[in-house]
Design a protein around this motif. Structure first.
Motif, PDB file in Angstrom:
ATOM      1  N   GLU A 423      25.176  53.041   6.038  1.00 17.85           N
ATOM      2  CA  GLU A 423      23.939  53.693   6.031  1.00 17.85           C
ATOM      3  C   GLU A 423      23.019  52.600   5.616  1.00 17.85           C
ATOM      4  O   GLU A 423      22.005  52.712   6.239  1.00 17.85           O
ATOM      5  N   ASP A 424      23.326  51.937   4.618  1.00 16.05           N
ATOM      6  CA  ASP A 424      22.478  50.760   3.914  1.00 16.05           C
ATOM      7  C   ASP A 424      22.428  49.604   5.200  1.00 16.05           C
ATOM      8  O   ASP A 424      20.959  49.180   5.428  1.00 16.05           O
ATOM      9  N   LEU A 425      23.251  49.247   5.894  1.00 15.21           N
ATOM     10  CA  LEU A 425      23.280  48.267   6.759  1.00 15.21           C
ATOM     11  C   LEU A 425      22.339  48.818   8.017  1.00 15.21           C
ATOM     12  O   LEU A 425      21.562  48.067   8.601  1.00 15.21           O
ATOM     13  N   LEU A 426      22.692  50.124   8.130  1.00 15.40           N
ATOM     14  CA  LEU A 426      21.821  50.680   9.488  1.00 15.40           C
ATOM     15  C   LEU A 426      20.151  50.558   9.084  1.00 15.40           C
ATOM     16  O   LEU A 426      19.528  50.464  10.146  1.00 15.40           O
ATOM     17  N   LYS A 427      19.743  51.151   7.860  1.00 15.53           N
ATOM     18  CA  LYS A 427      18.517  50.866   7.577  1.00 15.53           C
ATOM     19  C   LYS A 427      17.872  49.505   7.678  1.00 15.53           C
ATOM     20  O   LYS A 427      16.911  49.153   7.947  1.00 15.53           O
ATOM     21  N   GLN A 428      18.790  48.613   7.182  1.00 18.65           N
ATOM     22  CA  GLN A 428      18.213  47.241   7.213  1.00 18.65           C
ATOM     23  C   GLN A 428      18.095  46.763   8.618  1.00 18.65           C
ATOM     24  O   GLN A 428      17.364  46.110   9.112  1.00 18.65           O
ATOM     25  N   ARG A 429      19.189  47.210   9.575  1.00 18.22           N
ATOM     26  CA  ARG A 429      19.111  46.944  10.957  1.00 18.22           C
ATOM     27  C   ARG A 429      17.688  47.659  11.657  1.00 18.22           C
ATOM     28  O   ARG A 429      17.145  46.903  12.435  1.00 18.22           O
ATOM     29  N   ASP A 430      17.634  48.885  11.443  1.00 18.84           N
ATOM     30  CA  ASP A 430      15.991  49.466  11.879  1.00 18.84           C
ATOM     31  C   ASP A 430      15.054  48.566  11.547  1.00 18.84           C
ATOM     32  O   ASP A 430      14.280  48.381  12.262  1.00 18.84           O
ATOM     33  N   ILE A 444      23.770  42.112  11.965  1.00 12.06           N
ATOM     34  CA  ILE A 444      24.393  43.247  11.152  1.00 12.06           C
ATOM     35  C   ILE A 444      25.063  44.001  11.862  1.00 12.06           C
ATOM     36  O   ILE A 444      26.193  44.591  11.469  1.00 12.06           O
ATOM     37  N   ARG A 445      25.030  44.424  13.381  1.00 10.06           N
ATOM     38  CA  ARG A 445      25.616  45.172  14.304  1.00 10.06           C
ATOM     39  C   ARG A 445      27.296  44.309  14.416  1.00 10.06           C
ATOM     40  O   ARG A 445      28.335  45.056  14.432  1.00 10.06           O
ATOM     41  N   ASP A 446      27.359  43.162  14.209  1.00 10.17           N
ATOM     42  CA  ASP A 446      28.354  42.312  14.315  1.00 10.17           C
ATOM     43  C   ASP A 446      29.308  42.464  13.142  1.00 10.17           C
ATOM     44  O   ASP A 446      30.562  42.686  12.945  1.00 10.17           O
ATOM     45  N   GLU A 447      28.412  42.562  11.809  1.00 15.56           N
ATOM     46  CA  GLU A 447      29.274  42.885  10.520  1.00 15.56           C
ATOM     47  C   GLU A 447      29.815  44.222  10.644  1.00 15.56           C
ATOM     48  O   GLU A 447      30.972  44.474  10.158  1.00 15.56           O
ATOM     49  N   LEU A 448      29.329  45.288  10.945  1.00 16.01           N
ATOM     50  CA  LEU A 448      29.757  46.547  11.393  1.00 16.01           C
ATOM     51  C   LEU A 448      30.904  46.725  12.233  1.00 16.01           C
ATOM     52  O   LEU A 448      31.870  47.166  11.843  1.00 16.01           O
ATOM     53  N   ASN A 460      17.829  60.081  19.499  1.00 13.86           N
ATOM     54  CA  ASN A 460      17.845  60.566  18.271  1.00 13.86           C
ATOM     55  C   ASN A 460      17.915  59.533  16.951  1.00 13.86           C
ATOM     56  O   ASN A 460      18.229  59.793  15.778  1.00 13.86           O
ATOM     57  N   GLY A 461      18.088  58.398  17.524  1.00 16.52           N
ATOM     58  CA  GLY A 461      17.985  57.311  16.546  1.00 16.52           C
ATOM     59  C   GLY A 461      19.525  56.621  16.669  1.00 16.52           C
ATOM     60  O   GLY A 461      20.196  57.033  17.504  1.00 16.52           O
ATOM     61  N   THR A 462      19.987  55.759  15.596  1.00 20.86           N
ATOM     62  CA  THR A 462      21.442  55.197  15.735  1.00 20.86           C
ATOM     63  C   THR A 462      22.562  56.120  15.143  1.00 20.86           C
ATOM     64  O   THR A 462      22.420  56.540  14.007  1.00 20.86           O
ATOM     65  N   VAL A 463      23.360  56.233  15.897  1.00 24.20           N
ATOM     66  CA  VAL A 463      24.667  57.004  15.476  1.00 24.20           C
ATOM     67  C   VAL A 463      25.721  56.002  15.196  1.00 24.20           C
ATOM     68  O   VAL A 463      25.951  55.021  16.320  1.00 24.20           O
ATOM     69  N   TRP A 464      26.713  56.348  14.450  1.00 18.12           N
ATOM     70  CA  TRP A 464      27.958  55.388  14.306  1.00 18.12           C
ATOM     71  C   TRP A 464      29.144  56.162  14.276  1.00 18.12           C
ATOM     72  O   TRP A 464      29.240  57.250  14.002  1.00 18.12           O
ATOM     73  N   GLU A 465      30.168  55.464  14.401  1.00 12.95           N
ATOM     74  CA  GLU A 465      31.654  56.132  14.591  1.00 12.95           C
ATOM     75  C   GLU A 465      32.752  55.111  14.200  1.00 12.95           C
ATOM     76  O   GLU A 465      32.351  53.964  14.355  1.00 12.95           O
ATOM     77  N   LYS A 466      33.890  55.399  13.563  1.00 12.68           N
ATOM     78  CA  LYS A 466      34.827  54.630  13.330  1.00 12.68           C
ATOM     79  C   LYS A 466      35.697  54.458  14.677  1.00 12.68           C
ATOM     80  O   LYS A 466      35.996  55.258  15.317  1.00 12.68           O
ATOM     81  N   LEU A 467      35.951  53.160  14.844  1.00  9.57           N
ATOM     82  CA  LEU A 467      36.740  52.653  16.229  1.00  9.57           C
ATOM     83  C   LEU A 467      38.075  53.273  15.938  1.00  9.57           C
ATOM     84  O   LEU A 467      38.723  53.104  14.837  1.00  9.57           O
TER      85      LEU A 467
END
Length: 467
Positions: A423-430, A444-448, A460-467
């Motif tokens: 979540e912290d990385l997503l805030k930095q990316r935003d 940051i996307r590559d790091e994630l 609705n914003g950026t959502v994430w999931e585990k591959l």
């Protein structure tokens, strides 16, 4: 009421189900012997008959679902001696562990969960009954059931006269017949035992289920004691054969109107067992896959067929279930529902045909495809979204999957510390995107991505999931 067809293991054919009493079904499932953690075989049985429970409820039956715990057994005694613990310490620990695993698999709660230790008086009474009829007899160390006194012995499994089916144990010369089985084992030095008029000792495994059914479930005014008796295919003979015989001789009733058995779980083509060293504990699989994924995977094969467990198929099942949750994400936040009677009827009709999950899952696949196509064409159609939500809710009610939060589902296996970092990385990316620092945003996307986290930018914003 719709017609239901089930495969009766005794008749070895699919038959129409008709309950003994109108709108009421009494079911007994042979539960675990509580001396170790549950494995995939336990999960298979639990899920198969949980599906039966759900389907009967969907057909407006009141279901008395009963699963016992075998808490007196040679393996439990061995565990007590090995770990220097009491019977209660061993059995309560593994009963709680089993129940916890069942929650992860979304198993409905049982109506009754009798324990052998709580039903000793019923077992002693049944032995007294059989002794009085000379159907049971005493030897120096055991009270045995004389199978020759039951003319119907073998009618359930059709194996009683098969010499190869009788377990090869050291022959007891005091036994009347090689197939006679123990009702009560007399006390041995430093071994768990209970007082009884016919001698201190402990009950045999087969006796436990017959006595508990007779006490807790049996119709006393009917020819059958219960509607359905369930268990793994390995229990058909001798366990269920012996149960049926005991009850028949002690009560003059037939134990169950229908018998249902689930297939084995095989690993590398071999029946799963600890002696082969290939028993997968459920708690270990749950570390890598959610209980919902395991449930979906085990339902993908007919409950009667043997299932060849492998992780490749488990991953394929997860991807298939993922598609349902991707649809659920597309209708996220929709609360009101519009019933889709045609979909519900079609799904239930297939499951009413001996729990045909293959057909049911294919109907769900079609629903997912149609839902996506319709949402692509009409993304703002509220009625469409409400109908999709209704169908997903019905899938969860009937099959036991699809009920998790759509976003949490894709975050399985991520601990809270890692979630906070993401979540912290997503805030930095935003912030980077707002500043038009696309190089940092991509970094940051590559790091994630290296953390096996996939990002999706949506309205609705950026959502994430585990591959």
């Amino acid at each position: 009421m719709k017609k239901i067809f089930l495969y009766d293991s005794s008749k070895k054919e699919k038959v129409e189900f008709k309950s003994i009493k109108e709108n009421l079904v009494k079911i007994y499932v042979c539960g675990p012997t509580v001396y170790d953690d549950s494995h995939l075989g336990h999960a298979r049985s639990a899920i198969a008959f949980d599906l039966l429970h759900r389907v009967l409820k969907a057909n407006s039956y009141e279901v008395v679902m009963t699963k016992n715990f075998t808490d007196i057994d040679d393996k439990i005694i061995a565990k007590m001696n090995k770990e220097n613990k009491s019977l209660e310490e061993i059995t309560s620990f593994y009963i709680n562990a089993y129940k916890n695993d069942m929650k992860f698999l979304n198993i409905l709660e049982n109506s009754l969960e009798p324990k052998a230790t709580q039903n000793l008086e019923s077992m002693k009474s049944m032995i007294d009954n059989l002794l009085s009829k000379d159907i049971a007899y005493k030897t120096s160390d055991t009270i045995y059931f004389d199978v020759s006194k039951d003319s119907s012995y073998g009618s359930l499994s059709k194996k009683a006269n098969d010499e190869n089916s009788i377990a090869r144990v050291e022959e007891n010369l005091e036994k009347r017949n090689s197939a006679d089985f123990a009702l009560w084992k007399f006390e041995k030095a430093n071994e768990l035992s209970f007082d009884a008029s016919f001698g201190k000792g402990r009950p045999g495994w087969h006796l436990e289920c017959s006595a508990m059914i007779d006490k807790h479930l049996a119709y006393k005014d009917e020819s059958f004691q219960i509607d359905i008796h369930c268990g793994g295919a390995d229990l058909l003979f001798p366990h269920h054969e012996n149960e049926a015989s005991q009850t028949r001789c002690a009560t003059n009733q037939t134990l169950a109107k229908y018998w249902m058995h689930n297939g084995f779980v095989n690993i590398d083509g071999e029946k799963m067992s600890k002696s082969l060293g290939n028993s997968f504990f459920l708690k270990d699989v749950l570390k890598s896959y959610s209980g919902e994924v395991i449930r979906f995977y085990l339902l993908s094969t007919s409950y009667r067929a043997d299932l060849n467990f492998n992780e490749e198929d488990l991953l394929s099942s997860k991807r298939r279930l993922d598609k349902l949750y991707r649809v659920k994400k597309r209708v996220y936040g929709v609360s009101s529902k519009i019933e889709d009677k045609m979909f519900k009827d079609e799904l239930l009709n297939f499951l009413n045909d001996d729990l045909n999950t293959s057909k049911a899952l294919s109907i769900i696949d079609e629903f997912i495809q149609k839902a996506n196509d319709s949402l692509n064409t009409n993304p703002k159609d509220k009625n469409l979204k409400q109908q999709i939500v209704s169908n997903i809710d019905y899938i969860e009610e009937l099959l036991g999957f699809g009920g998790s939060d759509a976003y949490n589902y894709f975050q399985f296996g991520i601990d809270e510390a890692l979630k906070t970092k993401i979540e912290d990385l997503l805030k930095q990316r935003d912030i980077a995107k707002q500043n038009k620092d696309y190089a940092l945003s991509d970094k940051i996307r590559d790091e994630l991505k290296n953390m096996d986290i996939s990002l999706m930018d949506s309205s609705n914003g950026t959502v994430w999931e585990k591959l």
